[in-house]
Motif scaffolding. Structure first.
Motif, PDB file in Angstrom:
ATOM      1  N   VAL A 180       0.955  -1.367   0.040  1.00  0.00           N
ATOM      2  CA  VAL A 180      -0.005  -0.030   0.173  1.00  0.00           C
ATOM      3  C   VAL A 180       0.841   1.338  -0.131  1.00  0.00           C
ATOM      4  O   VAL A 180       0.608   2.348  -0.454  1.00  0.00           O
ATOM      5  N   ALA A 181       1.958   1.127   0.737  1.00  0.00           N
ATOM      6  CA  ALA A 181       2.943   2.527   1.017  1.00  0.00           C
ATOM      7  C   ALA A 181       3.562   2.626  -0.371  1.00  0.00           C
ATOM      8  O   ALA A 181       3.881   3.908  -0.763  1.00  0.00           O
ATOM      9  N   GLU A 182       3.921   1.795  -1.071  1.00  0.00           N
ATOM     10  CA  GLU A 182       4.440   1.776  -2.238  1.00  0.00           C
ATOM     11  C   GLU A 182       3.296   2.461  -3.527  1.00  0.00           C
ATOM     12  O   GLU A 182       3.748   3.035  -4.483  1.00  0.00           O
ATOM     13  N   ALA A 183       2.222   1.980  -3.142  1.00  0.00           N
ATOM     14  CA  ALA A 183       1.075   2.751  -4.263  1.00  0.00           C
ATOM     15  C   ALA A 183       0.544   3.798  -4.052  1.00  0.00           C
ATOM     16  O   ALA A 183       0.052   4.332  -4.945  1.00  0.00           O
ATOM     17  N   ALA A 184       0.327   4.368  -2.727  1.00  0.00           N
ATOM     18  CA  ALA A 184      -0.569   5.389  -2.601  1.00  0.00           C
ATOM     19  C   ALA A 184       0.438   6.635  -1.601  1.00  0.00           C
ATOM     20  O   ALA A 184       1.206   6.300  -0.928  1.00  0.00           O
ATOM     21  N   ASP A 185      -0.019   7.650  -2.095  1.00  0.00           N
ATOM     22  CA  ASP A 185       0.650   8.990  -1.294  1.00  0.00           C
ATOM     23  C   ASP A 185      -0.533   9.156  -0.060  1.00  0.00           C
ATOM     24  O   ASP A 185       0.275   9.594   1.035  1.00  0.00           O
ATOM     25  N   LEU A 186      -1.487   8.829  -0.131  1.00  0.00           N
ATOM     26  CA  LEU A 186      -2.629   8.909   0.867  1.00  0.00           C
ATOM     27  C   LEU A 186      -3.404   7.735   1.110  1.00  0.00           C
ATOM     28  O   LEU A 186      -3.851   7.239   0.195  1.00  0.00           O
ATOM     29  N   LEU A 187      -3.768   7.303   2.278  1.00  0.00           N
ATOM     30  CA  LEU A 187      -4.524   6.216   2.660  1.00  0.00           C
ATOM     31  C   LEU A 187      -5.666   6.924   3.582  1.00  0.00           C
ATOM     32  O   LEU A 187      -5.425   7.218   4.658  1.00  0.00           O
ATOM     33  N   LEU A 188      -6.772   6.279   2.957  1.00  0.00           N
ATOM     34  CA  LEU A 188      -7.985   6.681   3.978  1.00  0.00           C
ATOM     35  C   LEU A 188      -8.796   5.352   4.454  1.00  0.00           C
ATOM     36  O   LEU A 188      -9.129   4.657   3.851  1.00  0.00           O
ATOM     37  N   CYS A 189      -8.696   5.436   5.744  1.00  0.00           N
ATOM     38  CA  CYS A 189      -9.168   4.121   6.658  1.00  0.00           C
ATOM     39  C   CYS A 189     -10.431   4.341   7.221  1.00  0.00           C
ATOM     40  O   CYS A 189     -11.044   5.467   7.507  1.00  0.00           O
ATOM     41  N   LEU A 190     -11.255   3.096   7.343  1.00  0.00           N
ATOM     42  CA  LEU A 190     -12.416   3.155   7.700  1.00  0.00           C
ATOM     43  C   LEU A 190     -12.667   2.932   9.360  1.00  0.00           C
ATOM     44  O   LEU A 190     -13.649   3.096   9.718  1.00  0.00           O
ATOM     45  N   PHE A 191     -11.387   2.574  10.044  1.00  0.00           N
ATOM     46  CA  PHE A 191     -11.457   2.210  11.259  1.00  0.00           C
ATOM     47  C   PHE A 191     -10.343   2.988  12.007  1.00  0.00           C
ATOM     48  O   PHE A 191      -8.945   3.169  11.494  1.00  0.00           O
ATOM     49  N   PRO A 192     -10.711   3.622  13.140  1.00  0.00           N
ATOM     50  CA  PRO A 192      -9.817   4.571  13.863  1.00  0.00           C
ATOM     51  C   PRO A 192      -8.269   3.764  14.050  1.00  0.00           C
ATOM     52  O   PRO A 192      -7.336   4.511  14.179  1.00  0.00           O
ATOM     53  N   PHE A 193      -8.532   2.623  14.307  1.00  0.00           N
ATOM     54  CA  PHE A 193      -7.150   1.935  14.749  1.00  0.00           C
ATOM     55  C   PHE A 193      -6.175   1.360  13.622  1.00  0.00           C
ATOM     56  O   PHE A 193      -4.834   1.158  13.828  1.00  0.00           O
ATOM     57  N   GLU A 194      -6.768   1.706  12.384  1.00  0.00           N
ATOM     58  CA  GLU A 194      -5.780   1.404  11.188  1.00  0.00           C
ATOM     59  C   GLU A 194      -4.745   2.189  10.875  1.00  0.00           C
ATOM     60  O   GLU A 194      -3.824   1.583  10.322  1.00  0.00           O
ATOM     61  N   PRO A 195      -4.697   3.652  10.785  1.00  0.00           N
ATOM     62  CA  PRO A 195      -3.517   4.235  10.761  1.00  0.00           C
ATOM     63  C   PRO A 195      -2.344   3.752  11.243  1.00  0.00           C
ATOM     64  O   PRO A 195      -1.208   3.842  10.845  1.00  0.00           O
ATOM     65  N   ASP A 196      -2.559   3.211  12.486  1.00  0.00           N
ATOM     66  CA  ASP A 196      -1.193   2.980  13.316  1.00  0.00           C
ATOM     67  C   ASP A 196      -0.364   1.771  12.649  1.00  0.00           C
ATOM     68  O   ASP A 196       0.665   1.208  12.850  1.00  0.00           O
ATOM     69  N   CYS A 197      -1.235   0.967  11.903  1.00  0.00           N
ATOM     70  CA  CYS A 197      -0.743  -0.288  11.074  1.00  0.00           C
ATOM     71  C   CYS A 197       0.484   0.133  10.175  1.00  0.00           C
ATOM     72  O   CYS A 197       1.322  -0.587   9.610  1.00  0.00           O
TER      73      CYS A 197
END
Length: 390
Positions: free
Chosen positions: A132-149
């Motif tokens: 995901v990090a190689e593909a995107a400049d920005l990731l929009l998450c649906l759950f509040p714990f996901e950005p920490d991943c």
């Protein structure tokens, strides 16, 4: 200057996310044009269609294999088109197997990319965070714990709200729900949701009906409601020998899953979207699921699942808020025991409902407006980079 946004959606849920996002972007930046692989809801928001959502809507391994050459050609053609077209930002909505590869190629060409909906890296295949990090400049998450991943990957990951939480604004009135479904206004009610697909219904329906029989033996006045997602699920349920042998009322309804849960004192649900809906409706719930022994053995043997719970409300809570009974632990006696324990303990149900309310509030803390702001900031950085120094 007109902002040009390209969106790639791959299924009905992505069409809804895309439409909500388009609406939020227009509210903050009216001078915007959209082009998209879209469904009806995105088209209604005013995009120029560069592909139809049905072209990407392929379910199941055998179907994916069958359509793989066509999907690869479609992705190649879309990548070429987007690179030549040069929109200000490209947004891939879910469909990670298709969109992440597209986003990676477009990003390499210098176009900012956004991926909307994090893959379930917290549950299995954690190495996908790097993909995901190689593909995107920005990731929009649906759950509040996901950005920490995604810490340490260099990817900006943002909690952008949960569409289901926005759709279900809170609990429904129980008495009104019971009247709507022609259920007794007084007395205890259990809602049983054995799944939305006919295969799930055929697998879990007998278990849930046997559980109802065990509960009825303890509580002769207990009422049951079973909402069916559609005609196929309803036919599968009605064909079960356990259903034909029922000697007490079980009220089956077409649709009206949320009304059924709202009417209930306790919900018995297959793991899936229904458990999230039950949480957002603040209904105490018991969760069950069964897969084939082969699938279960492969999942366990390969250690694919990284969380101790399967129900998303429990993942969000970080504890077994909703009792879970899976595989060999999913027996009529154990399910009936957990449901009966909740029926017998109003105080525990009250605590569980409050836990649900707290989780629901956390999911409603952001929304499409948050996502739109982040996308506009990303697009602005490209504009500033392209503007010649004076």
């Amino acid at each position: 200057m007109t902002l040009r946004v390209a969106l790639i959606a791959g299924e009905a849920s992505g069409d809804q996310l895309g439409a909500d996002l388009m609406r939020a972007i227009k509210a903050q930046h009216p001078d915007v044009s959209f082009e998209a692989v879209a469904g009806p809801k995105m088209r209604a928001e005013g995009c120029r269609e560069i592909g139809h959502i049905d072209e990407l809507s392929v379910m199941g391994i055998s179907e994916v294999v069958k359509h793989l050459p066509r999907l690869l050609r479609l992705r190649r053609d879309l990548v070429q088109y987007l690179i030549e077209d040069e929109p200000d930002v490209v947004i891939g909505i879910d469909a990670p197997d298709f969109n992440l590869g597209l986003e990676k190629r477009v990003r390499k060409a210098g176009i900012p990319t956004v991926h909307y909906v994090s893959p379930t890296v917290w549950a299995w295949r954690a190495g996908r965070v790097n993909t995901v990090a190689e593909a995107a400049d920005l990731l929009l998450c649906l759950f509040p714990f996901e950005p920490d991943c995604y810490r340490g990957t260099g990817l900006k990951a943002l909690f952008a709200g949960n569409p289901l939480a926005a759709d279900i604004e809170g609990p429904m009135d129980q008495a009104v729900a019971r009247k709507t479904l022609s259920l007794p206004v007084d007395g205890e009610v259990v809602a049983m949701l054995p799944g939305s697909r006919s295969g799930e219904v055929s697998r879990l329906g007998p278990l849930f009906l046997k559980t109802a029989r065990a509960l009825r033996a303890k509580r002769p006045d207990l009422s049951f409601v079973v909402p069916m997602a559609g005609e196929k699920a309803e036919a599968a349920f009605a064909s079960l020998p356990e259903w034909r042998r029922m000697d007490f009322p079980v009220h089956m309804v077409r649709g009206k899953a949320r009304e059924s849960m709202a009417a209930a004192d306790v919900v018995l649900a297959a793991s899936g979207t229904a458990t999230m809906e039950a949480m957002l409706l603040e209904r105490p719930t018991v969760v069950s699921y069964q897969v084939s022994p082969l699938t279960h053995a492969l999942v366990r043997g390969l250690k694919l699942i990284k969380t101790p719970w399967v129900a998303m409300p429990n993942v969000l809570a970080g504890q077994a808020m909703f009792p879970e009974h899976l595989q060999s632990e999913a027996t009529p006696a154990k399910l009936a025991g957990s449901v009966d324990a909740l029926l017998a303990d109003p105080g525990r149900r009250t605590v569980m409902s409050q836990q649900c309310r707290d989780l629901a509030d956390s999911l409603r803390a952001a929304g499409p407006a948050t996502a739109a702001r982040a996308i506009l900031e990303l697009a602005a950085t490209r504009h500033s980079a392209q503007t010649p120094a004076s």
